[in-house]
Design a protein around this motif. Structure first.
Motif, PDB file in Angstrom:
ATOM      1  N   ASP A  76      25.297  14.072   5.747  1.00  0.00           N
ATOM      2  CA  ASP A  76      24.253  14.091   6.946  1.00  0.00           C
ATOM      3  C   ASP A  76      22.951  14.531   6.675  1.00  0.00           C
ATOM      4  N   PHE A  77      22.558  14.675   5.596  1.00  0.00           N
ATOM      5  CA  PHE A  77      21.143  15.095   5.235  1.00  0.00           C
ATOM      6  C   PHE A  77      19.837  14.109   5.731  1.00  0.00           C
ATOM      7  N   GLN A  78      19.144  14.700   6.503  1.00  0.00           N
ATOM      8  CA  GLN A  78      18.273  13.879   7.130  1.00  0.00           C
ATOM      9  C   GLN A  78      16.857  13.976   6.101  1.00  0.00           C
ATOM     10  N   ALA A  79      16.526  13.035   6.100  1.00  0.00           N
ATOM     11  CA  ALA A  79      15.130  12.753   5.355  1.00  0.00           C
ATOM     12  C   ALA A  79      13.832  13.274   5.988  1.00  0.00           C
ATOM     13  N   GLY A  80      12.941  14.098   5.030  1.00  0.00           N
ATOM     14  CA  GLY A  80      11.711  14.542   5.514  1.00  0.00           C
ATOM     15  C   GLY A  80      11.239  15.942   4.701  1.00  0.00           C
ATOM     16  N   THR A  81      10.485  16.540   5.099  1.00  0.00           N
ATOM     17  CA  THR A  81       9.960  17.619   4.328  1.00  0.00           C
ATOM     18  C   THR A  81      10.300  18.988   4.784  1.00  0.00           C
ATOM     19  N   TYR A  82      10.803  19.691   3.880  1.00  0.00           N
ATOM     20  CA  TYR A  82      11.480  21.160   4.181  1.00  0.00           C
ATOM     21  C   TYR A  82      10.684  22.156   3.634  1.00  0.00           C
ATOM     22  N   LEU A  83      10.648  23.490   4.040  1.00  0.00           N
ATOM     23  CA  LEU A  83      10.214  24.643   3.469  1.00  0.00           C
ATOM     24  C   LEU A  83      11.236  25.655   3.232  1.00  0.00           C
ATOM     25  N   PHE A  84      11.695  25.803   2.384  1.00  0.00           N
ATOM     26  CA  PHE A  84      12.712  26.420   1.667  1.00  0.00           C
ATOM     27  C   PHE A  84      12.207  27.854   0.841  1.00  0.00           C
ATOM     28  N   ASP A  85      13.075  29.007   0.974  1.00  0.00           N
ATOM     29  CA  ASP A  85      12.931  30.187   0.238  1.00  0.00           C
ATOM     30  C   ASP A  85      13.828  30.144  -0.827  1.00  0.00           C
ATOM     31  N   SER A  86      13.463  30.672  -1.908  1.00  0.00           N
ATOM     32  CA  SER A  86      14.627  30.893  -2.973  1.00  0.00           C
ATOM     33  C   SER A  86      15.498  32.137  -2.710  1.00  0.00           C
ATOM     34  N   SER A  87      15.272  32.857  -1.609  1.00  0.00           N
ATOM     35  CA  SER A  87      16.119  34.077  -1.188  1.00  0.00           C
ATOM     36  C   SER A  87      17.217  33.363   0.026  1.00  0.00           C
ATOM     37  N   MET A  88      17.057  32.225   0.484  1.00  0.00           N
ATOM     38  CA  MET A  88      17.933  31.530   1.299  1.00  0.00           C
ATOM     39  C   MET A  88      19.387  31.371   0.805  1.00  0.00           C
ATOM     40  N   PRO A  89      20.480  31.730   1.074  1.00  0.00           N
ATOM     41  CA  PRO A  89      21.688  31.270   0.851  1.00  0.00           C
ATOM     42  C   PRO A  89      21.979  29.930   0.803  1.00  0.00           C
ATOM     43  N   PRO A  90      22.744  29.307  -0.037  1.00  0.00           N
ATOM     44  CA  PRO A  90      22.964  27.906  -0.285  1.00  0.00           C
ATOM     45  C   PRO A  90      23.555  27.226   0.926  1.00  0.00           C
ATOM     46  N   ASP A  91      24.339  27.915   1.815  1.00  0.00           N
ATOM     47  CA  ASP A  91      25.055  27.552   3.117  1.00  0.00           C
ATOM     48  C   ASP A  91      23.709  27.090   4.168  1.00  0.00           C
ATOM     49  N   SER A  92      22.850  28.078   4.010  1.00  0.00           N
ATOM     50  CA  SER A  92      21.858  27.906   5.034  1.00  0.00           C
ATOM     51  C   SER A  92      20.637  26.778   4.760  1.00  0.00           C
ATOM     52  N   ILE A  93      20.669  26.376   3.348  1.00  0.00           N
ATOM     53  CA  ILE A  93      20.022  25.345   2.981  1.00  0.00           C
ATOM     54  C   ILE A  93      20.764  23.856   3.419  1.00  0.00           C
ATOM     55  N   LEU A  94      21.874  24.134   3.292  1.00  0.00           N
ATOM     56  CA  LEU A  94      22.636  22.979   3.731  1.00  0.00           C
ATOM     57  C   LEU A  94      22.581  22.475   5.116  1.00  0.00           C
ATOM     58  N   MET A  95      22.688  23.946   5.847  1.00  0.00           N
ATOM     59  CA  MET A  95      22.755  23.460   7.273  1.00  0.00           C
ATOM     60  C   MET A  95      21.482  23.105   7.966  1.00  0.00           C
ATOM     61  N   ALA A  96      20.216  23.558   7.072  1.00  0.00           N
ATOM     62  CA  ALA A  96      18.895  22.807   7.558  1.00  0.00           C
ATOM     63  C   ALA A  96      18.738  21.482   7.316  1.00  0.00           C
ATOM     64  N   MET A  97      19.031  21.149   6.329  1.00  0.00           N
ATOM     65  CA  MET A  97      18.869  19.771   5.952  1.00  0.00           C
ATOM     66  C   MET A  97      19.912  18.857   6.856  1.00  0.00           C
ATOM     67  N   ALA A  98      21.118  19.332   7.241  1.00  0.00           N
ATOM     68  CA  ALA A  98      22.012  18.836   8.256  1.00  0.00           C
ATOM     69  C   ALA A  98      21.563  18.631   9.517  1.00  0.00           C
ATOM     70  N   ARG A  99      20.794  19.724  10.231  1.00  0.00           N
ATOM     71  CA  ARG A  99      20.185  19.700  11.168  1.00  0.00           C
ATOM     72  C   ARG A  99      18.478  19.054  11.089  1.00  0.00           C
ATOM     73  N   GLY A 100      17.959  18.840  10.115  1.00  0.00           N
ATOM     74  CA  GLY A 100      16.742  18.096   9.980  1.00  0.00           C
ATOM     75  C   GLY A 100      15.552  19.109  10.413  1.00  0.00           C
ATOM     76  N   ASP A 101      15.762  20.463   9.987  1.00  0.00           N
ATOM     77  CA  ASP A 101      14.682  21.502  10.169  1.00  0.00           C
ATOM     78  C   ASP A 101      13.435  20.976   9.319  1.00  0.00           C
ATOM     79  N   VAL A 102      13.008  19.804   9.679  1.00  0.00           N
ATOM     80  CA  VAL A 102      11.695  19.724   8.555  1.00  0.00           C
ATOM     81  C   VAL A 102      10.379  20.092   9.053  1.00  0.00           C
ATOM     82  N   ILE A 103       9.482  20.396   8.416  1.00  0.00           N
ATOM     83  CA  ILE A 103       8.353  20.897   8.619  1.00  0.00           C
ATOM     84  C   ILE A 103       7.404  19.526   9.187  1.00  0.00           C
ATOM     85  N   PRO A 104       6.269  20.024   9.941  1.00  0.00           N
ATOM     86  CA  PRO A 104       5.289  18.714  10.165  1.00  0.00           C
ATOM     87  C   PRO A 104       4.902  18.246   9.109  1.00  0.00           C
TER      88      PRO A 104
END
Length: 333
Positions: A76-104
């Motif tokens: 379910d990963f949605q294509a786009g550009t994301y802004l992640f932080d190296s302090s984010m838990p892996p689950d948070s990164i996965l769910m962000a990509m699944a939701r499509g929380d892309v940056i403009p």
């Protein structure tokens, strides 16, 4: 008994090691480092996991792949550009990509004026979008792209408009959007108008491109379209200076007799009928003028005034045209 105790201790040690490894894999690398991460179209969990590991955002790609499957988001990963932080838990990164929380995505505004030739339009696009000119030229010459867009040529179909283009668009995607914008902006009723005038959609674009290059005032576009249609109906050559300029590959203030004798299928002083293709990309006003031309006035000639107004003098006869030329050029050295 002693042997059993040793086994228990070994198992406990192994369990502690596994638990420690699990905790290590499930924890973020830390450091608060921001990373711009791009998910390409078609990426699955395996590709994303490897890329995240290479970017230093997760400790283990295998752990991330396991968590993606456990969470049910491995497809379910949605294509786009994301802004992640190296302090984010892996689950948070996965769910962000699944939701499509892309940056403009970064964008560029480009204004493409009416009346530009294909080569001129591509140069403007390259300058503003930072796309190599040869990439745009290759896309414009791609017969499969032209066919997929349902047009006979790319020339004449890159619709003049102000666009906002994302940084991530490919050359072919930019051209496709411009073509589709033009097709969508046309009035559907124009097709019946073109047909009633004996024009196909393709020949209407050719004629509109000539009107675009000849006309300066919107109010005169229907009359100029009418002149060319009346000349076609009478079996006269169009004798459009704009088509000669296209054949020459440059705009000259005045054409010489040698210029109008230049051999080219686009030279309508030499060849009857419409040229084989458009000479520029016409705007809506010129297309509408071809759909609703002023043919009733019976004009067969026009000449540009040389007073800077952009207006023209129209005539029904050659004698009237010569009189208009004298009037238009009065005072010229």
């Amino acid at each position: 008994m002693k042997r059993l105790s040793v086994v228990v201790l070994l198992l406990l040690a192994a369990g502690a090691s596994v638990l420690a490894a699990w905790r290590w894999c499930s924890s973020p690398p830390g450091g608060g480092r921001e990373v711009v991460f791009v998910v390409e179209r078609g990426w699955g969990a395996s590709t994303a996991a490897r890329a995240l590991k290479d970017s230093g955002l997760v400790r283990s790609s295998l752990y991330l792949l396991y968590r993606a499957r456990s969470l049910g988001v491995s497809r379910d990963f949605q294509a786009g550009t994301y802004l992640f932080d190296s302090s984010m838990p892996p689950d948070s990164i996965l769910m962000a990509m699944a939701r499509g929380d892309v940056i403009p995505e970064p964008t560029h505004w480009v204004t493409v004026p009416e009346g530009l030739r294909l080569s001129e339009t591509l140069t403007v696009l390259s300058a503003y979008l930072d796309i190599p000119l040869d990439s745009l030229e290759d896309a414009a010459a791609d017969d499969s792209l032209v066919a997929a867009l349902g047009i006979p040529w790319m020339e004449g179909h890159l619709f003049p408009e102000t666009y906002e283009f994302a940084d991530t668009l490919k050359a072919s995607e930019v051209l496709a959007r411009m073509v589709c914008t033009g097709l969508e902006r046309r009035d559907p009723s124009w097709e019946a108008c073109f047909e009633s005038l004996g024009l196909t959609g393709a020949s209407a674009v050719i004629l509109a491109s000539i009107v675009e290059r000849e006309a300066k005032l919107d109010s005169e576009r229907p009359a100029i379209a009418g002149v060319f249609l009346n000349r076609l109906a009478a079996g006269m050559r169009l004798e459009s200076c704009a088509t000669v300029q296209y054949a020459l590959g440059e705009v000259r203030e005045r054409l010489s007799y040698a210029d109008i004798r230049t051999e080219s299928p686009y030279n309508t002083y030499l060849h009857a009928g419409l040229p084989p293709g458009p000479i520029c990309s016409p705007g809506l006003a010129s297309l509408e003028a071809v759909a609703h031309p002023d043919t009733a006035a019976g004009y067969l000639f026009f000449v540009s005034r040389e007073d800077g107004s952009g207006s023209h003098l129209f005539a029904r006869t050659l004698a009237g045209h010569h009189a208009n030329i004298r009037e238009a050029t009065q005072g010229r050295d």
